[in-house]
Design a protein around this motif. Structure first.
Motif, short mmCIF file in Angstrom:
data_model
loop_
_atom_site.label_atom_id
_atom_site.label_comp_id
_atom_site.label_asym_id
_atom_site.label_seq_id
_atom_site.Cartn_x
_atom_site.Cartn_y
_atom_site.Cartn_z
N ALA A 1 -5.86 -5.93 -1.39
CA ALA A 1 -7.33 -5.59 -1.08
C ALA A 1 -8.22 -6.44 -2.07
CB ALA A 1 -7.49 -4.16 -1.12
N TYR B 1 -13.23 -2.12 -2.35
CA TYR B 1 -12.59 -0.74 -1.87
C TYR B 1 -12.83 -0.06 -3.54
CZ TYR B 1 -11.40 -1.47 2.79
OH TYR B 1 -11.46 -1.72 4.26
N LEU C 1 -8.53 2.45 -3.93
CA LEU C 1 -7.64 1.97 -2.89
C LEU C 1 -6.55 2.85 -2.47
CD1 LEU C 1 -6.75 -0.84 -1.55
CD2 LEU C 1 -5.39 -1.43 -3.57
N CYS C 2 -6.40 3.10 -1.33
CA CYS C 2 -5.37 4.20 -1.08
C CYS C 2 -4.09 3.49 0.04
CB CYS C 2 -6.12 5.31 -0.35
SG CYS C 2 -7.31 5.99 -1.13
N GLU D 1 -7.71 6.38 4.72
CA GLU D 1 -8.02 6.99 3.50
C GLU D 1 -9.01 6.06 2.55
OE1 GLU D 1 -7.89 10.17 0.83
OE2 GLU D 1 -7.82 9.95 2.90
N SER D 2 -8.68 4.54 2.71
CA SER D 2 -9.64 3.92 1.76
C SER D 2 -10.82 3.70 2.32
CB SER D 2 -8.90 2.60 1.82
OG SER D 2 -7.65 2.50 1.04
N GLU D 3 -11.16 4.08 3.48
CA GLU D 3 -12.62 4.02 3.92
C GLU D 3 -13.05 5.19 3.85
OE1 GLU D 3 -14.34 1.83 5.79
OE2 GLU D 3 -13.02 -0.06 5.72
N ARG E 1 -12.59 7.25 1.49
CA ARG E 1 -13.00 7.45 -0.06
C ARG E 1 -14.48 6.60 -0.34
NH1 ARG E 1 -9.41 8.92 -3.87
NH2 ARG E 1 -11.41 9.05 -5.16
N ARG F 1 -15.33 -6.24 2.17
CA ARG F 1 -14.08 -5.57 1.72
C ARG F 1 -13.07 -6.19 2.60
NH1 ARG F 1 -17.37 -1.86 4.48
NH2 ARG F 1 -16.54 -0.67 5.78
N TYR G 1 -8.77 -5.80 3.50
CA TYR G 1 -7.52 -4.96 3.14
C TYR G 1 -6.56 -5.47 4.23
CZ TYR G 1 -5.14 -0.16 2.87
OH TYR G 1 -4.09 0.86 2.82
#
Length: 268
Positions: A213, A217, A220-221, A226-228, A230, A261, A263
């Motif tokens: 990524a 972010y 980072l998840c 989950e990244s979005e 957060r 971003r 990912y």
């Protein structure tokens, strides 16, 4: 390799995204084009960061499967430099802020390595690896202090989100730190990349789940969702990015985020 999910979103829906993703049978990469800090432009149609991202993406797509990290660093540098006219080189040597610049994280299927040039990030088996610019945290803290001063003086949060007058305060220091580009830290910019500042992560032959990524972010998840989530949470609780997470930019109300971003999650 098996791609599980991927996403690339520009911060400004009215402008071209400076981040990119490349997926080939042998390589997976994310590329983060550097936003221009000066008025110098290499193209009438693209920002410097987007042009750098496009050049590097094309290069990765045509790389032979057996390309090593050393060959990549040498080759991608030559590819970017090929886009500079000879007459430009004295200026670009003196003014790194005018170069076509990007960060990149590349996974090589045959080498079973992740190569990190600049401030991209990755998760390998849930463990975070990054390669941050050494001055980024200092610059973000300088901006945060200026934002707090402006808020205390009566400027509203909404005014600062619309017109982040704290950011111009750090631009001179930002330009100063860029003189360390490919000296004190690594980027892809058509100039020699110091190998000691490139992070190479070697994997064994067990199956691994990897996330690459860009730094759009802040948290980072192991999943895109989950990244979005957060990222959205950060926007809700601290849109100026001056608290637990500090950045050199805020969330402009008309933009998707504070930064472009990219990912990609895959099995290796």
């Amino acid at each position: 390799m098996e791609i599980i999910e991927q996403s690339c979103v520009g911060k400004n829906p009215r402008a071209g995204c400076e981040d990119g993703i490349v997926v080939t049978p042998d390589f997976v990469a994310v590329i983060d084009g550097s936003t221009s800090k000066s008025e110098y432009r290499h193209s009438l149609w693209r920002s410097n960061g987007r042009q750098a991202m496009k050049i590097v993406a094309r290069y990765i797509r045509k790389m032979p499967a057996k390309t090593t990290s050393e060959q990549f660093l040498t080759g991608v540098t030559a590819e970017v430099r090929r886009h500079y006219r000879q007459a430009m080189l004295p200026r670009l040597t003196e003014h790194p802020e005018d170069r076509l610049t990007c960060s990149v994280a590349v996974y090589s299927r045959l080498c079973r390595e992740v190569w990190m040039v600049g401030d991209c990030q990755c998760l390998i088996g849930g463990e975070l690896y990054d390669n941050p610019k050494p001055y980024e945290a200092e610059l973000a803290a300088m901006r945060a202090a200026e934002v707090r001063r402006l808020l205390a003086a009566g400027t509203t949060q909404d005014e600062l989100l619309r017109n982040d007058t704290a950011r111009p305060v750090i631009i001179p220091r930002m330009l100063e730190t860029m003189r360390q580009q490919n000296i004190g830290y690594s980027v892809v910019d058509g100039f020699h990349i110091p190998r000691q500042h490139v992070r190479v992560i070697t994997l064994d032959f067990r199956p691994w789940e990897i996330v690459l990524a860009t730094d759009g972010y802040p948290f980072l998840c192991t999943t895109l969702e989950e990244s979005e989530r957060r990222l959205s949470q950060q926007r809700q609780i601290d849109p100026l990015n001056i608290g637990g997470f500090q950045a050199t930019k805020a969330f402009h109300p008309d933009n998707e985020s504070f930064d472009d971003r990219a990912y990609v999650r895959f099995k290796a």
